[in-house]
Motif scaffolding. Structure first.
Motif, PDB file in Angstrom:
ATOM      1  N   HIS A 142       0.869  -1.198   0.000  1.00  0.00           N
ATOM      2  CA  HIS A 142       0.000   0.000   0.000  1.00  0.00           C
ATOM      3  C   HIS A 142       0.895   1.234   0.000  1.00  0.00           C
ATOM      4  N   HIS A 172       1.311   5.464  -1.961  1.00  0.00           N
ATOM      5  CA  HIS A 172       0.775   6.521  -2.835  1.00  0.00           C
ATOM      6  C   HIS A 172       1.980   7.116  -3.556  1.00  0.00           C
ATOM      7  N   HIS A 223      -9.072   2.711   2.067  1.00  0.00           N
ATOM      8  CA  HIS A 223      -8.631   2.938   3.442  1.00  0.00           C
ATOM      9  C   HIS A 223      -9.772   2.620   4.405  1.00  0.00           C
ATOM     10  N   HIS A 227      -4.701   0.240   6.748  1.00  0.00           N
ATOM     11  CA  HIS A 227      -4.676   0.712   8.143  1.00  0.00           C
ATOM     12  C   HIS A 227      -5.493  -0.174   9.073  1.00  0.00           C
ATOM     13  N   ASP A 279       2.866   3.008   2.922  1.00  0.00           N
ATOM     14  CA  ASP A 279       1.890   4.107   2.814  1.00  0.00           C
ATOM     15  C   ASP A 279       2.585   5.444   2.537  1.00  0.00           C
TER      16      ASP A 279
HETATM   17 ZN    ZN Z   1      -2.846   5.195   2.043  1.00  0.00          ZN
END
Ligand code: ZN
Ligand code: GUN
Length: 432
Positions: free
Chosen positions: A75, A77, A232, A271, A322
């Motif tokens: 995960h 970005h 998420h 998360h 993340d």
């Molecule tokens: Zn994220």
């Protein structure tokens, strides 16, 4: 056809989940070997056996280096690469202050291409050979990442981030339910299963989508059930309260996905810190995966993921940076943060569990364990070789180690990109 190459060094692989079997799930060869041919692992065993079986193969001797499957970041970005380590905010303010303005820049395909290349090169320098990334609302951001991944031969999972809700998203960073469906479908048709690319249906999270958008993305997933879907879930308590106010009829946060067809076995829920009992039960019943993002959870101040408790109930868990909510691109640093969170919960994770999470665990979460995340015959040859003495501080500690785990743990806790002696992608040495 490339000629076969024999990689020699220490090797570590798993014959099961160390959360279930303990460290005995690991198979360690002090002097092992991995034969790579045509981008795949063709043989694994002791150096003695493999040099005898494959006398003609070219040899790369990593010495005391530890050969592992390439790290898999489940995960991230990638568009947040240039704003990683932005100070002082919690989730909602952090998104508005730092993240959304940076993501707007991806309307420019040249910027998307520049960051895609920069990002994947940083991953390779850190021994990460596969990633599951969010992009931005711009289809060009997806094109850019898959194109850069294809050029590097990397197995990458990614999708257009969908967000259409006025009031929670800024002007200029919003699609619509219809355009999200249409653009996602076009990108999916173009990229899913092309080479090593996998398209991932990507509603950012329920606060930034309208119910209409969640519904059409649920429909798209039903049309393409072999795709992953990422979003998420329950990252911060303020966020959960926000979800309740936006979806007053929902039973809980997960329900905002469930009612729109966005809960399933191929769902990835990033998360998942503050889960209700019903949410845990449903996630387990459907066989969904939770993605633990420990450096992000400490950096943005989100909370302490219950790794031991959730794994004990049989839930699938992957490990991830993340970035740029996470504060590091390194899966070593990510394992260290997972260890620290385990300590704060009174359940320290064993090094075998940490390495497993960053390889097999993430591969299983991504439903790609038949291809990546293991040193086994037939797997794609993505390898990371660790130098277990990459700095004087680490070297002096590993020098007095009594076993592999004691030799490896200082690199997990203190290592960074200097510990990556080599990175191999689909059999090609790209680093080292
Ligand atoms: Zn994220
Ligand atoms: N929730 C929704 N979007 C994001 C994001 O970009 N980063 C993190 N950490 N949480 C999110």
């Amino acid at each position: 056809m490339s000629s076969p190459t024999l990689h020699l060094g220490q090797t570590l692989r798993f014959e099961g989940d160390p959360f279930v079997l303990g460290p005995e799930a690991a198979v360690h060869e002090q002097r092992g070997a991995v034969l790579v041919a045509d981008g795949r692992i063709a043989d694994v065993g002791t150096a003695e056996a493999l040099t005898a079986r494959h006398p003609q193969a070219a040899r790369v001797d990593h010495g005391a280096g530890l050969i592992l499957p390439g790290f898999i970041d489940a995960h991230a970005h990638y568009p947040q690469t240039a704003m990683i380590a932005s100070w002082g905010k919690r989730l909602i303010d952090w998104l508005n202050s730092y993240t959304f303005p940076e993501e707007m820049r991806f309307a420019d395909p040249a910027y998307a291409a520049e960051i895609s290349g920069r990002y994947l090169d940083i991953l390779l320098a850190n021994g990460t050979t596969s990633v599951c990334s969010y992009c931005t609302i711009h289809p060009g951001s997806v094109e850019a990442l898959f194109t850069a991944a294809e050029a590097r031969g990397m197995r990458v999972f990614a999708g257009k981030t969908c967000m259409d809700r006025p009031g929670t998203t800024p002007d200029g960073l919003r699609d619509t339910a219809q355009s999200a469906y249409d653009d996602s479908k076009t990108l999916l048709t173009r990229w899913h299963r092309r080479g090593r690319a996998s398209y991932v249906i990507t509603p950012r999270f329920s606060p930034t989508s309208t119910p209409e958008q969640l519904e059409v993305l649920g429909a798209l997933w039903a049309e393409h059930p072999d795709c992953l879907m990422q979003t998420h879930l329950s990252e911060q308590t303020d966020e959960i309260a926000w979800v309740k106010s936006l979806y007053p009829q929902a039973r809980d946060y997960l329900d905002t996905y469930e009612v729109y067809g966005l809960l399933g076995e191929r769902g990835l829920y990033g998360h998942a810190i503050h889960l209700e009992p019903r949410e845990k039960d449903r996630l387990r019943e459907v066989g969904a995966a939770l993605i633990h993002c420990p450096t992000s959870n400490t950096f943005i101040g989100s909370g302490l993921f219950d790794m031991a408790g959730l794994k004990a109930t049989g839930l699938s868990v992957g490990l991830a940076t993340d970035t740029g909510g996470g504060s590091s691109f390194s899966m070593l640093r990510t394992m260290a943060a997972a260890y620290e969170i385990g300590q704060l919960r009174g359940t320290p994770l064993h090094p075998s569990q940490l390495i497993w999470l960053a390889t097999q665990g993430s591969a299983q979460a991504l439903h790609a364990a038949d291809r990546i995340g293991d040193l086994a015959v037939g797997m794609e040859a993505d390898l990371t070789v660790l130098d277990l003495a990459s700095t004087p501080a680490i070297a002096q500690r590993s020098a007095v180690a009594q076993d592999l785990w004691e030799a490896l743990f200082p690199t997990i806790m203190m290592g960074d990109d200097r510990a990556i002696a080599a990175t191999v992608v689909a059999g090609r040495m790209v680093q080292g």
